[in-house]
Motif scaffolding. Structure first.
Motif, mmCIF file in Angstrom:
data_model
loop_
_atom_site.group_PDB
_atom_site.id
_atom_site.type_symbol
_atom_site.label_atom_id
_atom_site.label_comp_id
_atom_site.label_asym_id
_atom_site.label_seq_id
_atom_site.Cartn_x
_atom_site.Cartn_y
_atom_site.Cartn_z
ATOM 1 N N THR A 78 39.169 41.084 32.115
ATOM 2 C CA THR A 78 38.655 39.744 33.953
ATOM 3 C C THR A 78 39.808 39.381 34.547
ATOM 4 O OG1 THR A 78 36.953 38.596 32.254
ATOM 5 C CG2 THR A 78 37.737 37.640 33.625
ATOM 6 N N ALA A 79 40.928 39.766 33.777
ATOM 7 C CA ALA A 79 42.334 39.012 34.372
ATOM 8 C C ALA A 79 42.887 40.240 34.577
ATOM 9 C CB ALA A 79 43.463 38.897 32.802
ATOM 10 N N TYR A 80 42.611 41.808 34.308
ATOM 11 C CA TYR A 80 42.904 42.569 34.885
ATOM 12 C C TYR A 80 42.805 43.246 35.482
ATOM 13 C CZ TYR A 80 43.927 47.555 34.698
ATOM 14 O OH TYR A 80 44.262 49.014 35.843
ATOM 15 N N VAL A 81 41.825 43.461 36.119
ATOM 16 C CA VAL A 81 40.250 43.230 37.444
ATOM 17 C C VAL A 81 40.662 42.124 38.114
ATOM 18 C CG1 VAL A 81 38.279 43.727 38.017
ATOM 19 C CG2 VAL A 81 38.460 44.968 36.023
ATOM 20 N N GLY A 82 40.566 41.230 37.667
ATOM 21 C CA GLY A 82 41.055 39.869 38.856
ATOM 22 C C GLY A 82 42.116 39.905 40.216
ATOM 23 N N PHE A 83 42.705 40.189 39.020
ATOM 24 C CA PHE A 83 44.488 40.272 39.569
ATOM 25 C C PHE A 83 44.978 41.702 39.793
ATOM 26 C CE2 PHE A 83 49.151 41.743 39.580
ATOM 27 C CZ PHE A 83 49.828 39.867 40.142
ATOM 28 N N HIS A 84 44.461 42.931 39.782
ATOM 29 C CA HIS A 84 45.136 44.184 39.980
ATOM 30 C C HIS A 84 44.080 44.671 41.391
ATOM 31 C CE1 HIS A 84 48.634 44.835 37.879
ATOM 32 N NE2 HIS A 84 48.328 44.426 36.980
ATOM 33 N N GLU A 85 43.126 44.418 40.840
ATOM 34 C CA GLU A 85 41.556 45.214 41.714
ATOM 35 C C GLU A 85 41.380 44.136 42.956
ATOM 36 O OE1 GLU A 85 40.809 48.439 40.691
ATOM 37 O OE2 GLU A 85 41.822 48.234 39.538
ATOM 38 N N ILE A 86 41.503 42.617 42.071
ATOM 39 C CA ILE A 86 40.839 42.277 43.507
ATOM 40 C C ILE A 86 41.693 40.994 44.484
ATOM 41 C CG2 ILE A 86 39.568 39.895 44.139
ATOM 42 C CD1 ILE A 86 37.963 42.590 43.061
ATOM 43 N N CYS A 87 43.233 41.089 43.841
ATOM 44 C CA CYS A 87 44.354 40.557 44.505
ATOM 45 C C CYS A 87 44.860 41.221 44.979
ATOM 46 C CB CYS A 87 44.462 39.512 43.789
ATOM 47 S SG CYS A 87 43.750 37.988 43.061
ATOM 48 N N SER A 88 44.781 42.667 45.652
ATOM 49 C CA SER A 88 45.667 43.210 45.810
ATOM 50 C C SER A 88 47.120 42.642 46.447
ATOM 51 C CB SER A 88 45.344 43.627 47.499
ATOM 52 O OG SER A 88 43.744 43.970 47.326
ATOM 53 N N PRO A 89 47.629 42.575 44.461
ATOM 54 C CA PRO A 89 49.163 41.965 44.951
ATOM 55 C C PRO A 89 50.362 42.858 45.237
ATOM 56 C CG PRO A 89 48.603 42.547 42.685
ATOM 57 C CD PRO A 89 47.593 42.975 43.199
ATOM 58 N N LYS A 90 51.395 42.230 45.679
ATOM 59 C CA LYS A 90 52.639 42.479 46.411
ATOM 60 C C LYS A 90 53.717 42.648 45.373
ATOM 61 C CE LYS A 90 52.070 41.819 50.608
ATOM 62 N NZ LYS A 90 50.455 41.344 50.263
ATOM 63 N N LYS A 91 54.590 42.833 45.171
ATOM 64 C CA LYS A 91 56.221 42.434 45.020
ATOM 65 C C LYS A 91 56.240 41.291 44.932
ATOM 66 C CE LYS A 91 60.492 43.995 42.493
ATOM 67 N NZ LYS A 91 60.838 42.968 42.057
ATOM 68 N N GLY A 92 57.260 40.052 45.029
ATOM 69 C CA GLY A 92 57.111 38.810 45.307
ATOM 70 C C GLY A 92 56.056 37.539 46.201
ATOM 71 N N ASP A 93 54.597 38.370 45.487
ATOM 72 C CA ASP A 93 53.825 37.241 46.434
ATOM 73 C C ASP A 93 53.329 35.686 44.933
ATOM 74 O OD1 ASP A 93 52.082 38.958 47.327
ATOM 75 O OD2 ASP A 93 51.040 38.750 46.786
ATOM 76 N N THR A 94 53.324 35.192 45.848
ATOM 77 C CA THR A 94 53.015 33.718 45.277
ATOM 78 C C THR A 94 51.709 33.572 44.653
ATOM 79 O OG1 THR A 94 52.798 32.978 47.055
ATOM 80 C CG2 THR A 94 55.045 32.180 46.653
ATOM 81 N N VAL A 95 52.007 33.358 43.332
ATOM 82 C CA VAL A 95 50.188 33.469 42.866
ATOM 83 C C VAL A 95 50.088 31.727 41.570
ATOM 84 C CG1 VAL A 95 49.804 34.642 40.760
ATOM 85 C CG2 VAL A 95 51.118 36.181 42.016
ATOM 86 N N TYR A 96 48.798 31.580 42.281
ATOM 87 C CA TYR A 96 48.690 29.825 41.402
ATOM 88 C C TYR A 96 47.742 30.561 40.443
ATOM 89 C CZ TYR A 96 46.881 25.444 41.143
ATOM 90 O OH TYR A 96 46.374 24.325 39.987
ATOM 91 N N VAL A 97 47.350 29.978 39.282
ATOM 92 C CA VAL A 97 46.775 30.291 37.918
ATOM 93 C C VAL A 97 46.092 29.025 37.864
ATOM 94 C CG1 VAL A 97 45.965 31.678 36.114
ATOM 95 C CG2 VAL A 97 47.715 32.175 37.650
#
Length: 344
Positions: free
Chosen positions: A141-160
């Motif tokens: 769930t963590a992996y799919v939600g972060f990597h697949e759904i959130c399309s992260p970029k280096k330096g992004d600000t992330v709130y959990v």
């Protein structure tokens, strides 16, 4: 020779639940079971070792209402994710002695017919209990939600939010490994300390001590939020929407603040989605299990090299399962809540 029968302790849902669930909504029952699967059934018989307690299970305790998961059947054992050992198999994919994780019953022994929801445990050089969380559904769930759904970029600000839970603790660590700035919220000093000192979050706060969530988020994210991993909903989501950046992404994993309310709380800042071109997407981990081998390939080295750590809250014995499950909704657990039935 007579087939050996064993007694089988089970946790049964008495009736559908409204509002907050109580331990008394469940009862312990003992039945007997033959340690053999019927021929031609394609089923496997397992001895359950660990059971997973997860917030989504609350929806399954309610009358069927078009939720994404089927309701439990009152008078029958609760089902959920677990780790088990195969004792007998009529299924070519599993043999006696195999360790598996997937959907099983809240009981000592289960006959599993829906074997498409079972995964073989191939890696036993990590704690077996991890397959209820980090190496099971929560990890995916963590992996799919972060990597697949959130399309992260280096330096992004992330709130959990709910950041010390089964999923949140891993999202934060994945985001840190990816080169993001990460803030989490949780509901106690102990959990906030864990976020900062054990999981490596850049900042964390106790939402119960904040009079104004919007102000708390502005303090932690002076430059706004690029990615929000949503576990909570309600007032928290409302405050986050005001603090999202242009083209921010919100992965909607869960909304635990709403599960026990008769009427869901209103969210008022939804126009932010338009103004800020926010992408908000709900997801169900079951749709993504084809990525499990890819996830293992990424996460196993991280565990072995100590780059990822995982905190578990273990309740001992099947009798303790109802209380462990109920505890999720008051935040009693610290880390991933699971129940150890048998430590073999």
């Amino acid at each position: 020779m007579a087939m050996e029968e064993v007694s089988n302790k089970q946790i049964v849902l008495k009736d559908y639940v409204t509002g907050y669930p109580k331990e008394s909504d469940m009862e312990i029952r003992t039945t007997t079971l033959k340690l053999k699967v019927p021929q031609g059934s394609n089923a496997v018989l397992v001895k359950n070792l660990y059971l997973s307690c997860d917030p989504y299970m609350r929806g399954r305790m309610s009358k069927p209402h078009g939720s994404y998961v089927d309701s439990f059947t009152p008078g029958s054992p609760i089902t959920g994710y677990g780790v088990a050992k195969v004792l007998d198999s009529d299924n070519p994919n599993f043999k006696k002695g195999d360790l598996v994780w997937g959907m099983t019953g809240w009981e000592e022994y289960s006959i599993i017919t829906a074997t498409q929801a079972l995964f073989k445990v191939e890696h036993t050089d990590v704690p077996l209990s991890y397959y209820t969380g980090l190496l099971g559904m929560a990890g995916m769930t963590a992996y799919v939600g972060f990597h697949e759904i959130c399309s992260p970029k280096k330096g992004d600000t992330v709130y959990v939010s709910a950041a010390s839970g089964a999923v949140g603790q891993l999202v934060g660590q994945l985001a840190k490994l990816f080169g993001c700035y990460v803030v989490g919220s949780a509901g106690s000093k102990e959990k906030v300390d864990l976020l900062k000192n054990k999981f490596g979050f850049d900042e964390a706060f106790n939402y119960k001590e904040e009079q104004d969530l919007n102000a708390a988020l502005k303090r932690c994210f002076p430059n706004g939020i690029d990615i929000y991993f949503e576990n909570v909903g309600g007032k928290m989501l409302d405050a986050v929407l005001l603090n999202m950046n242009l083209r921010g992404r919100i992965a909607v994993c869960g909304m635990i603040s709403q599960y026990n309310l008769e009427k869901p709380e209103g969210v008022h800042n939804l126009t932010s989605i338009i103004a800020k071109r926010i992408r908000m997407e709900g997801f169900i981990v079951g749709d993504h299990y084809h990525l499990y081998p890819k996830y293992l390939e990424m996460i196993l080295p991280c565990i072995k090299e100590g780059k990822v750590t995982y905190v578990e809250d273990v309740a001992e014995g099947l009798e303790s399962a109802p209380s462990a499950l109920i505890g999720l909704f008051s935040g009693r657990n610290v880390g991933k809540q699971l129940v150890a039935i048998s430590h073999e």
